[in-house]
Write a protein that holds these residues in place. Structure first.
Motif, PDB file in Angstrom:
ATOM      1  N   ALA A 173      -7.744 -15.282  21.564  1.00 24.79           N
ATOM      2  CA  ALA A 173      -8.300 -16.018  20.423  1.00 24.79           C
ATOM      3  C   ALA A 173      -7.685 -17.417  20.345  1.00 24.79           C
ATOM      4  CB  ALA A 173      -8.046 -15.247  19.132  1.00 24.79           C
ATOM      5  N   ARG A 174      -6.368 -17.510  20.566  1.00 25.44           N
ATOM      6  CA  ARG A 174      -5.707 -18.816  20.550  1.00 25.44           C
ATOM      7  C   ARG A 174      -6.239 -19.718  21.657  1.00 25.44           C
ATOM      8  NH1 ARG A 174       0.377 -18.756  21.975  1.00 25.44           N
ATOM      9  NH2 ARG A 174      -0.293 -19.652  23.931  1.00 25.44           N
ATOM     10  N   GLU A 175      -6.432 -19.136  22.845  1.00 26.10           N
ATOM     11  CA  GLU A 175      -6.948 -19.917  23.971  1.00 26.10           C
ATOM     12  C   GLU A 175      -8.392 -20.365  23.748  1.00 26.10           C
ATOM     13  OE1 GLU A 175      -5.619 -21.188  26.936  1.00 26.10           O
ATOM     14  OE2 GLU A 175      -3.751 -20.731  25.932  1.00 26.10           O
ATOM     15  N   ARG A 176      -9.184 -19.548  23.064  1.00 30.51           N
ATOM     16  CA  ARG A 176     -10.556 -19.970  22.750  1.00 30.51           C
ATOM     17  C   ARG A 176     -10.546 -21.182  21.837  1.00 30.51           C
ATOM     18  NH1 ARG A 176     -12.752 -14.293  22.221  1.00 30.51           N
ATOM     19  NH2 ARG A 176     -13.924 -14.074  24.138  1.00 30.51           N
ATOM     20  N   ALA A 177      -9.675 -21.155  20.836  1.00 30.15           N
ATOM     21  CA  ALA A 177      -9.607 -22.244  19.864  1.00 30.15           C
ATOM     22  C   ALA A 177      -8.955 -23.493  20.451  1.00 30.15           C
ATOM     23  CB  ALA A 177      -8.841 -21.783  18.626  1.00 30.15           C
ATOM     24  N   HIS A 178      -7.904 -23.312  21.239  1.00 35.38           N
ATOM     25  CA  HIS A 178      -7.152 -24.435  21.801  1.00 35.38           C
ATOM     26  C   HIS A 178      -6.778 -24.111  23.239  1.00 35.38           C
ATOM     27  CE1 HIS A 178      -6.840 -25.985  17.754  1.00 35.38           C
ATOM     28  NE2 HIS A 178      -6.407 -24.799  17.366  1.00 35.38           N
ATOM     29  N   PRO A 179      -7.748 -24.263  24.174  1.00 39.56           N
ATOM     30  CA  PRO A 179      -7.471 -23.885  25.562  1.00 39.56           C
ATOM     31  C   PRO A 179      -6.343 -24.706  26.184  1.00 39.56           C
ATOM     32  CG  PRO A 179      -9.746 -24.659  25.292  1.00 39.56           C
ATOM     33  CD  PRO A 179      -9.077 -24.775  23.976  1.00 39.56           C
ATOM     34  N   THR A 180      -5.567 -24.041  27.004  1.00 32.47           N
ATOM     35  CA  THR A 180      -4.500 -24.704  27.746  1.00 32.47           C
ATOM     36  C   THR A 180      -5.141 -25.645  28.764  1.00 32.47           C
ATOM     37  OG1 THR A 180      -3.053 -22.803  27.486  1.00 32.47           O
ATOM     38  CG2 THR A 180      -2.556 -24.306  29.314  1.00 32.47           C
ATOM     39  N   PRO A 181      -4.751 -26.911  28.755  1.00 32.21           N
ATOM     40  CA  PRO A 181      -5.322 -27.822  29.761  1.00 32.21           C
ATOM     41  C   PRO A 181      -4.921 -27.362  31.163  1.00 32.21           C
ATOM     42  CG  PRO A 181      -4.014 -29.020  28.121  1.00 32.21           C
ATOM     43  CD  PRO A 181      -3.800 -27.560  27.885  1.00 32.21           C
ATOM     44  N   PRO A 182      -5.816 -27.503  32.135  1.00 34.89           N
ATOM     45  CA  PRO A 182      -5.485 -27.044  33.491  1.00 34.89           C
ATOM     46  C   PRO A 182      -4.169 -27.593  34.030  1.00 34.89           C
ATOM     47  CG  PRO A 182      -7.807 -27.465  33.352  1.00 34.89           C
ATOM     48  CD  PRO A 182      -7.215 -27.945  32.050  1.00 34.89           C
ATOM     49  N   ALA A 183      -3.853 -28.846  33.751  1.00 34.20           N
ATOM     50  CA  ALA A 183      -2.604 -29.409  34.280  1.00 34.20           C
ATOM     51  C   ALA A 183      -1.381 -28.656  33.751  1.00 34.20           C
ATOM     52  CB  ALA A 183      -2.504 -30.892  33.934  1.00 34.20           C
ATOM     53  N   ALA A 184      -1.461 -28.087  32.556  1.00 35.40           N
ATOM     54  CA  ALA A 184      -0.340 -27.343  31.980  1.00 35.40           C
ATOM     55  C   ALA A 184      -0.163 -25.980  32.651  1.00 35.40           C
ATOM     56  CB  ALA A 184      -0.546 -27.170  30.479  1.00 35.40           C
ATOM     57  N   LEU A 185      -1.169 -25.533  33.398  1.00 36.84           N
ATOM     58  CA  LEU A 185      -1.059 -24.243  34.089  1.00 36.84           C
ATOM     59  C   LEU A 185       0.056 -24.259  35.128  1.00 36.84           C
ATOM     60  CD1 LEU A 185      -4.832 -23.388  34.629  1.00 36.84           C
ATOM     61  CD2 LEU A 185      -3.262 -22.352  32.987  1.00 36.84           C
ATOM     62  N   ARG A 186       0.311 -25.404  35.706  1.00 38.26           N
ATOM     63  CA  ARG A 186       1.371 -25.497  36.722  1.00 38.26           C
ATOM     64  C   ARG A 186       2.709 -25.012  36.153  1.00 38.26           C
ATOM     65  NH1 ARG A 186      -0.915 -31.281  38.080  1.00 38.26           N
ATOM     66  NH2 ARG A 186      -2.248 -30.761  39.840  1.00 38.26           N
ATOM     67  N   ASP A 187       3.059 -25.511  34.969  1.00 42.96           N
ATOM     68  CA  ASP A 187       4.324 -25.111  34.347  1.00 42.96           C
ATOM     69  C   ASP A 187       4.302 -23.638  33.961  1.00 42.96           C
ATOM     70  OD1 ASP A 187       5.386 -27.654  34.617  1.00 42.96           O
ATOM     71  OD2 ASP A 187       4.727 -28.287  32.621  1.00 42.96           O
ATOM     72  N   LEU A 188       3.174 -23.180  33.445  1.00 41.33           N
ATOM     73  CA  LEU A 188       3.064 -21.776  33.048  1.00 41.33           C
ATOM     74  C   LEU A 188       3.286 -20.861  34.246  1.00 41.33           C
ATOM     75  CD1 LEU A 188       2.224 -19.668  30.822  1.00 41.33           C
ATOM     76  CD2 LEU A 188      -0.070 -19.861  31.788  1.00 41.33           C
ATOM     77  N   PHE A 189       2.669 -21.183  35.367  1.00 43.51           N
ATOM     78  CA  PHE A 189       2.781 -20.327  36.551  1.00 43.51           C
ATOM     79  C   PHE A 189       4.141 -20.450  37.227  1.00 43.51           C
ATOM     80  CE2 PHE A 189      -1.510 -19.396  35.767  1.00 43.51           C
ATOM     81  CZ  PHE A 189      -1.791 -18.240  36.458  1.00 43.51           C
ATOM     82  N   ALA A 190       4.853 -21.527  36.964  1.00 46.02           N
ATOM     83  CA  ALA A 190       6.206 -21.673  37.507  1.00 46.02           C
ATOM     84  C   ALA A 190       7.219 -20.868  36.694  1.00 46.02           C
ATOM     85  CB  ALA A 190       6.601 -23.144  37.527  1.00 46.02           C
ATOM     86  N   ASP A 191       6.873 -20.508  35.472  1.00 44.26           N
ATOM     87  CA  ASP A 191       7.782 -19.777  34.580  1.00 44.26           C
ATOM     88  C   ASP A 191       7.716 -18.288  34.906  1.00 44.26           C
ATOM     89  OD1 ASP A 191       9.193 -18.560  32.521  1.00 44.26           O
ATOM     90  OD2 ASP A 191       8.281 -19.807  30.955  1.00 44.26           O
ATOM     91  N   GLU A 192       8.754 -17.768  35.550  1.00 40.71           N
ATOM     92  CA  GLU A 192       8.766 -16.365  35.970  1.00 40.71           C
ATOM     93  C   GLU A 192       8.943 -15.390  34.819  1.00 40.71           C
ATOM     94  OE1 GLU A 192      11.357 -15.735  39.294  1.00 40.71           O
ATOM     95  OE2 GLU A 192      10.536 -17.449  40.369  1.00 40.71           O
ATOM     96  N   SER A 193       9.298 -15.884  33.636  1.00 40.39           N
ATOM     97  CA  SER A 193       9.470 -14.980  32.496  1.00 40.39           C
ATOM     98  C   SER A 193       8.144 -14.625  31.824  1.00 40.39           C
ATOM     99  CB  SER A 193      10.418 -15.602  31.463  1.00 40.39           C
ATOM    100  OG  SER A 193       9.797 -16.690  30.806  1.00 40.39           O
ATOM    101  N   VAL A 194       7.079 -15.347  32.165  1.00 42.45           N
ATOM    102  CA  VAL A 194       5.766 -15.077  31.568  1.00 42.45           C
ATOM    103  C   VAL A 194       5.084 -13.969  32.372  1.00 42.45           C
ATOM    104  CG1 VAL A 194       3.508 -16.056  30.996  1.00 42.45           C
ATOM    105  CG2 VAL A 194       5.567 -17.446  30.746  1.00 42.45           C
ATOM    106  N   SER A 195       4.543 -12.990  31.695  1.00 35.29           N
ATOM    107  CA  SER A 195       3.913 -11.849  32.374  1.00 35.29           C
ATOM    108  C   SER A 195       2.657 -12.267  33.118  1.00 35.29           C
ATOM    109  CB  SER A 195       3.553 -10.766  31.355  1.00 35.29           C
ATOM    110  OG  SER A 195       2.413 -11.153  30.629  1.00 35.29           O
ATOM    111  N   LEU A 196       2.321 -11.480  34.140  1.00 38.26           N
ATOM    112  CA  LEU A 196       1.078 -11.727  34.878  1.00 38.26           C
ATOM    113  C   LEU A 196      -0.132 -11.580  33.958  1.00 38.26           C
ATOM    114  CD1 LEU A 196       1.649 -10.012  38.340  1.00 38.26           C
ATOM    115  CD2 LEU A 196       1.594 -12.454  37.809  1.00 38.26           C
TER     116      LEU A 196
END
Length: 177
Positions: free
Chosen positions: A20-43
């Motif tokens: 629901a949060r992503e629908r309202a305020h989607p993560t910009p694609p460029a920010a995905l790089r940091d998200l995927f580099a963070d090993e503490s975030v679940s798959l």
């Protein structure tokens, strides 16, 4: 939870809230790089954000991030169905899929099961000759599927089409413009 509000081991309720949060305020694609580099975030959380970011990128997600990065992110989370990880739902047989595009974009990542939907997308290129391309996609090429159960013809498969894959141009229907 991580500092950005993304949970390490999300429950279904938390994933739905994230969706629901992503629908309202989607993560910009460029920010995905940091998200995927963070090993503490679940798959699961990465998959949800990735899928929603792809869908909300509009018609041209490959202009926002390079193809190889999208593919690497999709491959890292496993097969997705509507933002959730479902490796067991990956087709086991090859699929015939279609894409409407100009020659330069013929190997794009978005494909459909419906030739008519692909024909619709040939209109995105005014003044440039676009075609409907067909592939027989091996299951290993499929990265995700995104669809609306009420409008299945709007669904898409995210497909990593190898350079060696045979693409076939489907001629226009008799009398079509």
């Amino acid at each position: 939870m991580t500092g950005d509000g993304i949970m390490e081991r999300p429950s279904i309720r938390e994933l739905l809230a994230l969706q629901a949060r992503e629908r309202a305020h989607p993560t910009p694609p460029a920010a995905l790089r940091d998200l995927f580099a963070d090993e503490s975030v679940s798959l699961d959380a990465k998959a949800m954000v990735l899928s929603m970011s792809w869908v909300h990128s509009g018609l041209w997600p490959l202009r926002l991030l390079p193809r190889r990065e999208w593919i690497a992110m999709f491959e890292s989370v496993g097969y997705l169905v509507n933002a959730l990880r479902h490796e067991e739902m990956r087709p086991t047989e090859p699929l015939v899929l279609y894409r409407g595009a100009v020659h330069r974009y013929r190997r794009g990542l978005s494909w459909t099961k419906y030739e008519s939907a692909a024909r619709y997308y040939t209109g995105r290129f005014p003044g440039r000759p676009a075609h409907v391309y067909q592939i027989t996609a091996e299951p290993s090429w499929l990265l995700a599927q995104v669809w609306n159960p009420f409008l299945p013809e709007t669904g898409q498969f995210i497909v990593n089409v190898p350079k060696h894959a045979a693409l076939r141009i489907i001629p226009p229907a008799e009398g079509a413009r």
